[in-house]
Design an enzyme around this catalytic site. Structure first.
Site, PDB file in Angstrom:
ATOM      1  N   LYS A  81     103.083 -13.002  82.888  1.00  0.00           N
ATOM      2  CA  LYS A  81     101.655 -12.851  83.228  1.00  0.00           C
ATOM      3  C   LYS A  81     101.304 -13.503  84.570  1.00  0.00           C
ATOM      4  O   LYS A  81     100.227 -13.252  85.110  1.00  0.00           O
ATOM      5  CB  LYS A  81     100.791 -13.467  82.124  1.00  0.00           C
ATOM      6  N   GLY A 123      92.460  -6.963  78.077  1.00  0.00           N
ATOM      7  CA  GLY A 123      93.417  -5.959  77.596  1.00  0.00           C
ATOM      8  C   GLY A 123      93.201  -5.645  76.126  1.00  0.00           C
ATOM      9  O   GLY A 123      93.487  -4.542  75.664  1.00  0.00           O
ATOM     10  N   GLY A 124      92.666  -6.617  75.403  1.00  0.00           N
ATOM     11  CA  GLY A 124      92.384  -6.415  73.975  1.00  0.00           C
ATOM     12  C   GLY A 124      90.934  -6.047  73.719  1.00  0.00           C
ATOM     13  O   GLY A 124      90.475  -6.082  72.573  1.00  0.00           O
ATOM     14  N   GLY A 176      94.464 -16.201  75.707  1.00  0.00           N
ATOM     15  CA  GLY A 176      95.502 -15.563  76.512  1.00  0.00           C
ATOM     16  C   GLY A 176      94.911 -14.895  77.748  1.00  0.00           C
ATOM     17  O   GLY A 176      93.719 -15.002  78.026  1.00  0.00           O
ATOM     18  N   LYS A 194      91.395 -10.550  82.203  1.00  0.00           N
ATOM     19  CA  LYS A 194      91.413 -10.517  80.749  1.00  0.00           C
ATOM     20  C   LYS A 194      90.743  -9.227  80.268  1.00  0.00           C
ATOM     21  O   LYS A 194      90.129  -8.514  81.038  1.00  0.00           O
ATOM     22  CB  LYS A 194      90.664 -11.727  80.179  1.00  0.00           C
ATOM     23  N   ASP A 205      95.810 -11.357  80.694  1.00  0.00           N
ATOM     24  CA  ASP A 205      96.680 -10.242  81.101  1.00  0.00           C
ATOM     25  C   ASP A 205      97.356 -10.527  82.426  1.00  0.00           C
ATOM     26  O   ASP A 205      98.474 -10.072  82.663  1.00  0.00           O
ATOM     27  CB  ASP A 205      95.849  -8.960  81.168  1.00  0.00           C
ATOM     28  N   GLY A 239      94.157 -11.826  71.019  1.00  0.00           N
ATOM     29  CA  GLY A 239      95.404 -11.249  71.520  1.00  0.00           C
ATOM     30  C   GLY A 239      96.599 -11.895  70.850  1.00  0.00           C
ATOM     31  O   GLY A 239      96.462 -12.830  70.045  1.00  0.00           O
ATOM     32  N   SER A 240      97.787 -11.407  71.209  1.00  0.00           N
ATOM     33  CA  SER A 240      98.994 -11.872  70.516  1.00  0.00           C
ATOM     34  C   SER A 240      99.326 -13.333  70.848  1.00  0.00           C
ATOM     35  O   SER A 240      99.817 -14.069  69.990  1.00  0.00           O
ATOM     36  CB  SER A 240     100.177 -10.961  70.859  1.00  0.00           C
ATOM     37  N   GLU A 259      84.869 -13.163  74.797  1.00  0.00           N
ATOM     38  CA  GLU A 259      85.726 -14.214  75.373  1.00  0.00           C
ATOM     39  C   GLU A 259      84.981 -14.949  76.486  1.00  0.00           C
ATOM     40  O   GLU A 259      84.963 -16.181  76.523  1.00  0.00           O
ATOM     41  CB  GLU A 259      87.022 -13.594  75.915  1.00  0.00           C
TER      42      GLU A 259
END
Ligand code: 5RP
Length: 228
Positions: free
Chosen positions: A121, A96-97, A82, A94, A84, A30-31, A103
């Site tokens: 978040k 979202g990606g 990361g 988690k 969500d 993720g970002s 993960e």
């Protein structure tokens, strides 16, 4: 850079400062995790990274991070990833990606897990962000019906939606599909997690409970550290 991006970057940099030479490090997706990977690469430490997705593997390799595969390193010292949503007790949503399965495999194999995020978040209860549920493609509509029953057992009368991108079903790195459940508010995350896992065809879900040891949250006033 947006405020959210600046917060993600600050959290990623704070997490990179936890890494020591010689560690095996789980690399999230993720970002926000990408900021961590960039900050980690800039430190030029002698570490091995275990990526949680092909996208992260590509990024890390392009930055010169040595990569290893889950199960082929001497355990994983620290995973940074990361989320969500970050709820009470560092319960997380988690996926979202669409990388939730890899993960979770990496998180569960790690001695320590740190979640990094921007301030938006943090939530008082999980569930506003649609809960990703990864299912095998074979018979997925039947599985989706059974997911409905499992959700109803948890007083969630909702129909999960098959995730699509440009009209096509999204495929995970493992070739599975994702259904998103718009729960609204999850009163009992542990009960929901167990109900979903009991459905044949569900590979895993995005509830990460009792896994995060620490959170580093970027805020307008700097990075705040939380423990469960
Ligand atoms: C990917 C994830 C991500 O960690 C989550 O979606 C957060 O992404 P971002 O850092 O881009 O907000 O779980 O499966």
């Amino acid at each position: 850079m947006s405020d959210a991006d600046a917060q993600k970057r600050a959290a990623g940099e704070a997490a990179a400062a936890l890494v020591r030479a010689g560690m095996v490090v789980g690399l999230g997706t993720g970002s926000t995790a990408a900021w961590f990977v960039r900050a980690l690469a800039a430190l030029k430490l002698d570490i091995v990274g275990v990526p949680t997705s092909q996208a992260t593997a590509d990024l890390a390799a392009s930055l010169g991070i040595r990569l290893g595969e889950l199960g082929e390193t001497k355990g994983i010292d620290l995973t940074v990833d990361g989320a969500d949503e970050i709820g009470p007790g560092l319960s997380l949503i988690k996926g979202g990606g669409a990388a939730l399965l890899r993960e979770k495999l990496v998180w569960e194999a790690s001695r320590s897990c740190v979640v990094i995020a921007d301030a938006a978040k943090s939530v008082e209860a999980l569930g506003k962000f649609p809960l990703p549920i990864e299912v095998v493609a074979f018979g997925h509509k039947t599985t989706a019906n059974r997911i409905c029953d499992a959700l109803a057992e948890c007083d969630l009368d909702i129909v999960p939606i098959l995730r699509r991108k440009a009209g096509e079903p999204v495929r995970t790195d493992g070739g599975n599909l994702i259904y998103d459940a718009h729960c609204g508010r999850i009163e009992e995350p542990a009960a929901l997690a167990a109900a979903l896992k009991s459905v044949t065809g569900v590979v895993d879900h995005g509830l990460f409970l009792d896994l995060a040891d620490r959170a580093l949250i970027g805020t307008p006033d700097g990075v705040v550290e939380l423990e469960p």
